[in-house]
Enzyme design. Sequence first.
Site, PDB file in Angstrom:
ATOM      1  N   ASP A   1       0.846  -1.197   0.000  1.00 42.93           N
ATOM      2  CA  ASP A   1       0.000   0.000   0.000  1.00 42.93           C
ATOM      3  C   ASP A   1       0.879   1.244   0.000  1.00 42.93           C
ATOM      4  OD1 ASP A   1      -1.947   2.092   0.814  1.00 42.93           O
ATOM      5  OD2 ASP A   1      -3.265   0.372   1.063  1.00 42.93           O
TER       6      ASP A   1
ATOM      7  N   HIS B   1       2.469   8.069   5.661  1.00 41.02           N
ATOM      8  CA  HIS B   1       1.556   9.154   6.044  1.00 41.02           C
ATOM      9  C   HIS B   1       2.105   9.963   7.214  1.00 41.02           C
ATOM     10  CE1 HIS B   1      -2.004   9.085   3.571  1.00 41.02           C
ATOM     11  NE2 HIS B   1      -2.133   7.776   3.697  1.00 41.02           N
TER      12      HIS B   1
ATOM     13  N   ASP C   1     -10.089  -2.242   6.682  1.00 46.98           N
ATOM     14  CA  ASP C   1      -9.508  -1.120   5.936  1.00 46.98           C
ATOM     15  C   ASP C   1      -9.712  -1.335   4.428  1.00 46.98           C
ATOM     16  OD1 ASP C   1      -8.269   1.301   5.662  1.00 46.98           O
ATOM     17  OD2 ASP C   1      -6.260   0.562   6.076  1.00 46.98           O
TER      18      ASP C   1
ATOM     19  N   THR D   1      -8.159  -1.665   1.496  1.00 48.57           N
ATOM     20  CA  THR D   1      -7.576  -2.615   0.552  1.00 48.57           C
ATOM     21  C   THR D   1      -8.122  -4.027   0.740  1.00 48.57           C
ATOM     22  OG1 THR D   1      -5.631  -1.178   0.480  1.00 48.57           O
ATOM     23  CG2 THR D   1      -5.386  -3.383  -0.462  1.00 48.57           C
TER      24      THR D   1
ATOM     25  N   SER E   1      -7.026   4.532  -1.165  1.00 50.39           N
ATOM     26  CA  SER E   1      -6.878   3.078  -1.292  1.00 50.39           C
ATOM     27  C   SER E   1      -8.195   2.384  -1.586  1.00 50.39           C
ATOM     28  CB  SER E   1      -6.283   2.493  -0.002  1.00 50.39           C
ATOM     29  OG  SER E   1      -4.960   2.924   0.154  1.00 50.39           O
TER      30      SER E   1
ATOM     31  N   HIS F   1      -1.206   3.127  -4.964  1.00 48.80           N
ATOM     32  CA  HIS F   1      -0.929   4.558  -5.183  1.00 48.80           C
ATOM     33  C   HIS F   1       0.428   4.825  -4.584  1.00 48.80           C
ATOM     34  CE1 HIS F   1      -1.343   5.376  -0.947  1.00 48.80           C
ATOM     35  NE2 HIS F   1      -2.397   4.574  -0.961  1.00 48.80           N
TER      36      HIS F   1
ATOM     37  N   GLU G   1      -1.652  -7.845   1.753  1.00 52.52           N
ATOM     38  CA  GLU G   1      -1.330  -6.417   1.750  1.00 52.52           C
ATOM     39  C   GLU G   1      -0.333  -6.004   2.834  1.00 52.52           C
ATOM     40  OE1 GLU G   1      -4.080  -3.740   3.476  1.00 52.52           O
ATOM     41  OE2 GLU G   1      -3.421  -2.015   2.302  1.00 52.52           O
TER      42      GLU G   1
END
Lengths: 680, 680
Positions: free
Chosen positions: B179, B451, B287, B289, B228, B493, B442
């Site tokens: 991710d 982040h 979440d 994904t 996401s 992304h 993931e």
Amino acid sequence: MSPSKFALVASLLLASSPIAYGQTFQRLGTCPTFGCVFPPDQADFLAGAYFDVRLEVHAPVNGSEATGNPNPNPNFTFTIAKDGQRGRPTNAATLFGVREPAVETWQFGWYEDLFAQDAKTKSLVNVAGKAYRRVSLNEPGTYTATLTYNNGQKTEARWFVRDIPSRRRAKNVLLFIGDGMTTNMITAARLIAHKSVNGKYQTKMALDSFPILGHQMTHSVDSYITDSANSATALYTGHKSTVNALGVYADSSPDPFDDPKVETIAELFQRYTGGGVGIVSTAFIADATPAAMTAHTRLRALYGQVVNSFLYGQTNWTWTDWKGPDVLFGGGAEQFYPNKNSFQGQDYYKLFAQEGYQVVNNATSLASIDTAKRALGIFSVSNMAKWLDRNVYPANLRGKKSAPNGDGGDALDQPGLKEMTLKGLEVLTKRHRKNGWLMMSEAASIDKMMHVLDYERALGELLELDDTVKAAMQYLEKTGQADDTLVIVTADHGHGFDVAGSVDTKYFDAQSGDRKKRGAVGIYQESGLSQYTVADPSRGADANLVYSSGANFPANWDPRYTLSQGVMQFPDHKEDYRVKKGGPRVPAVNITGFPSGEYFASYVDAPTGILINGTLPVSADQGVHSLTDVPVFSKGPCQELFGGVYGNIDVFYGMAQCLGLSRPGKNGARPPNHGGPPSY
Amino acid sequence: MSPSKFALVASLLLASSPIAYGQTFQRLGTCPTFGCVFPPDQADFLAGAYFDVRLEVHAPVNGSEATGNPNPNPNFTFTIAKDGQRGRPTNAATLFGVREPAVETWQFGWYEDLFAQDAKTKSLVNVAGKAYRRVSLNEPGTYTATLTYNNGQKTEARWFVRDIPSRRRAKNVLLFIGDGMTTNMITAARLIAHKSVNGKYQTKMALDSFPILGHQMTHSVDSYITDSANSATALYTGHKSTVNALGVYADSSPDPFDDPKVETIAELFQRYTGGGVGIVSTAFIADATPAAMTAHTRLRALYGQVVNSFLYGQTNWTWTDWKGPDVLFGGGAEQFYPNKNSFQGQDYYKLFAQEGYQVVNNATSLASIDTAKRALGIFSVSNMAKWLDRNVYPANLRGKKSAPNGDGGDALDQPGLKEMTLKGLEVLTKRHRKNGWLMMSEAASIDKMMHVLDYERALGELLELDDTVKAAMQYLEKTGQADDTLVIVTADHGHGFDVAGSVDTKYFDAQSGDRKKRGAVGIYQESGLSQYTVADPSRGADANLVYSSGANFPANWDPRYTLSQGVMQFPDHKEDYRVKKGGPRVPAVNITGFPSGEYFASYVDAPTGILINGTLPVSADQGVHSLTDVPVFSKGPCQELFGGVYGNIDVFYGMAQCLGLSRPGKNGARPPNHGGPPSY
């Protein structure tokens, strides 16, 4: 000190060396011990390619590495053993078939870290060295080169002569280099230049159509961030080198022209095939990326000598015979008209003309050259004008005093990368249809504009490269050369650029205070859609601008909603997130009262912008190169060699393989010089 | 207003709409006119895959788009014509073989720009809409779907049902998602974890060994920066969507569960083959994904409902029968033990157990599950602990109250991505050797740590992903599944991350003042070599740390010379360029006296650091996603489908092709549900 005690000290030094050594400053890249071998441990070689060997024995005079004996022992030996031949080491001169070189001595100094630099306490090192000139290894396999010094210390270098098929598969190679170009920039360029409907692009970049994609690692031999000199060296010679070095490994000697050389693909190609070479760049032509095609020097900034090398090749040492390129197009007139910046003040326009080159200085003349003759085209002083200025803000070309004759006039009739590349291809095609050609075409100002944080101009240069790639592929198709030509588009390094959203410039300007202005940034869903692809009649004179060639460029460089773009390390600067209509950006400047080497944000650069305090040393007036792997797009014969992830030197080995430049033979024998029958 | 005058107004609005529309705020993504069709113009479809159609007719009440008539005309028609059938439009309900749906009405509001938001002046829109549920297009080809509304206005959507071979080429697909992972991060991770000698890596990333490399474009259907949720939707369904949307196109209605759905690869695979599905993530498992594998909602934050969808599938509409995954491993216990965050306060541990799942809550239990049975493994509240904390700074797991039973204890025995993935593969292999399996695994916290600008933790997560990929490939080899399994590693992304040099942290700390500290940054040649690969005995307790598995992780996370790394847009923060030993970073915080939604640099985060004023809105306490294309590494059957540059939806079509999930047939016929004979 007895030998055994000395060995103990040396081994302790070695064990602790990673802490003192190999960071901000280095005694000598690639040489953590006191015995240095160039090419260093882990070097790869093309069978038959020329190189020099440099040996050095270091004796530190002072500093943390000092042993108490400041005199390097000149009695060192150098042997080479090939794996599988019972490991028997052979004296190197014997193996290479050359005379044993004489020992030279010199001294150099370095700082051990930033504290030492601040205190101006240099560590001095005495050196004894020697160099074997223009040798080659011709038998593929793994070698151990051993320097034995200081009564039994050893430095072993493992050398790999690659076992590469000799069959030539491509007649021509067209290598495009987007200087500083990353995947991130390609993504941003696509966004501003290509229309998208509900997330689906209706047109795409020419790069997007390449069948094979790779990533190359760009780091130097001795630092993880590269410059364009040593990465170009890697791409053209298969040898990684040091920042500022062109076609050589960097040694410690004071002479910037005695460093150990490695042969370039241009030299190999001309030597073996007699084919033609083209060198095209939007930079001043002595800049690193074009320079590395023919120059061999520790210092890329010796621009006059670089231009001399384009014409005459290597002149101070025996090396390959270089006959000059068929095509040399770019900027940098200051190394051509006679002045203090041209080598020995000579007139290189005249010297090129004497060697049979037709010399042109503007786009109009370029269009009508005789493609049967070699051509020198120098179109401006310094770097050439940018695509954005030539096509959208042409007034910015005035008053720059860039006329290529050096008379202080303006260079208003400059060709772009596309015009130079296509004309260069015509010359090469006309002159070398039989033996083939090799062209390097560089979009230099992607890098130059990223350096000054001028993202719009950088993306304009990238789009011009893409447009040039498209036109070149069409030309190859049209002339029946597509199946014979390997086309590669890659970069030499990156800049830490990306786009994080949009900016409502109207809202930005209407707010008072930086914290409020930042509210104009739209992220995620609020980034919205690209407004650069939509002509906006309300925006004045340059609305509805569409580049006339029919290629895909933005329809509007100055929309209300712009890109929130940037780099991840920067000097002090102000940011207003919009195109600079008055010419390339100058983000940081000196301020009266501060030392001349210290930079601050320019308040003229973006008067309504927010202030962003820098993260680079205050001596930096612009952004810097970054670590990221860069993309490689390939198409044509051998395209499959360029997929996946690999080193920048592998681009050289792929091109060399495709052109059949690996010439295995017996070690000690001279490989054939140019003039041999083309193997294609 | 007469029809002709109305048409004139509408066409003027349309002509000027790009200026008012589609930026920071949008009336409705993908719908620039007043007639909306979902799936929108340019949508691609897999033959036989289920989707819903949503139609909307907008009547603005006020604002710049208002026409004076605030009542949407409910008399609209919808036809579909397939190219090549003489263009004859067919009533959609007839074509789909469903009843004509009833008209619904509602109202919504939006801001036209930031000025309108500041002034709190919402533009209101009345809507008449309808939805066709669970339909499919089965005949490959191009369709024109036409909404005719407001007495003759038309919205045409071109739809492309891809002509994809039906033959199944892979029994299994293993899809890894890093991710937020970019090429730049892979380069940095390689640098800190793999030793290099004179520029040549002695080991490399597992990713570097993949034969095929691609780039995928990640933008949303209606904004160029994605989150996401909608990028996972694109990867799993072949339909780009809107930020925050999972497995649906976002309509304007207030119900977050009535948006038009698209079928996911998990649903298709289970429906057609009866094979097994595994979902593994280091995030809380609700979440985006992992959620996008089964959830269909406009709002990703409805986590309780997401977990319900894992178990029961779609419950409020007729949709495909979903039998639940074979493997569901991750964090997010707060949606499982009965509390306000679990759907309707229910105990999902119990509900999963009732459906035959064995439920485990720590690494020890995970290691000994019965691989013949389906398994739910939830190992912590919220996101799972990071690799760096689990392996280097384990004290940071204490006091977090993350125990998966929700009792406020600590979750000290958490597995990593590797342990979860390998155990999941064992279950899938045991249970679905015949019909095959599909797993999505993931590495979620690459993104989460980027982040918060915690680059070391992000790179640790990336290295754990690489280690997991390596171990998974070895498992596939060992169990004889390598030739039957397509392995893809990609991202959803990016973040605008890169490395620009090194930092001498000792020098940094010794300087007073930010401008002097910046002198500690070493660029180009002064970046030097990576010290992360060298154990440093002088650096205290965590010196010589080498991750026990034999994989390649840094030997020293806290060297004197660190990376000068960063992202290109950020909140206010302080930076000291070194690992945060006390746990994940918190760069920006509220300050007493300022509004709670406004963030400032945290002085606790990096006390000796330099202050970097932010470039994001002050409401951002962390970094954001970026534009860049992200890499795709592929190996196995169909690997060649993933080379070059393409959209994120093409990852879905490649996987679907490889698994033989394209099922062309006659339009209007129901494609077979699950239970049909496996085609492999």
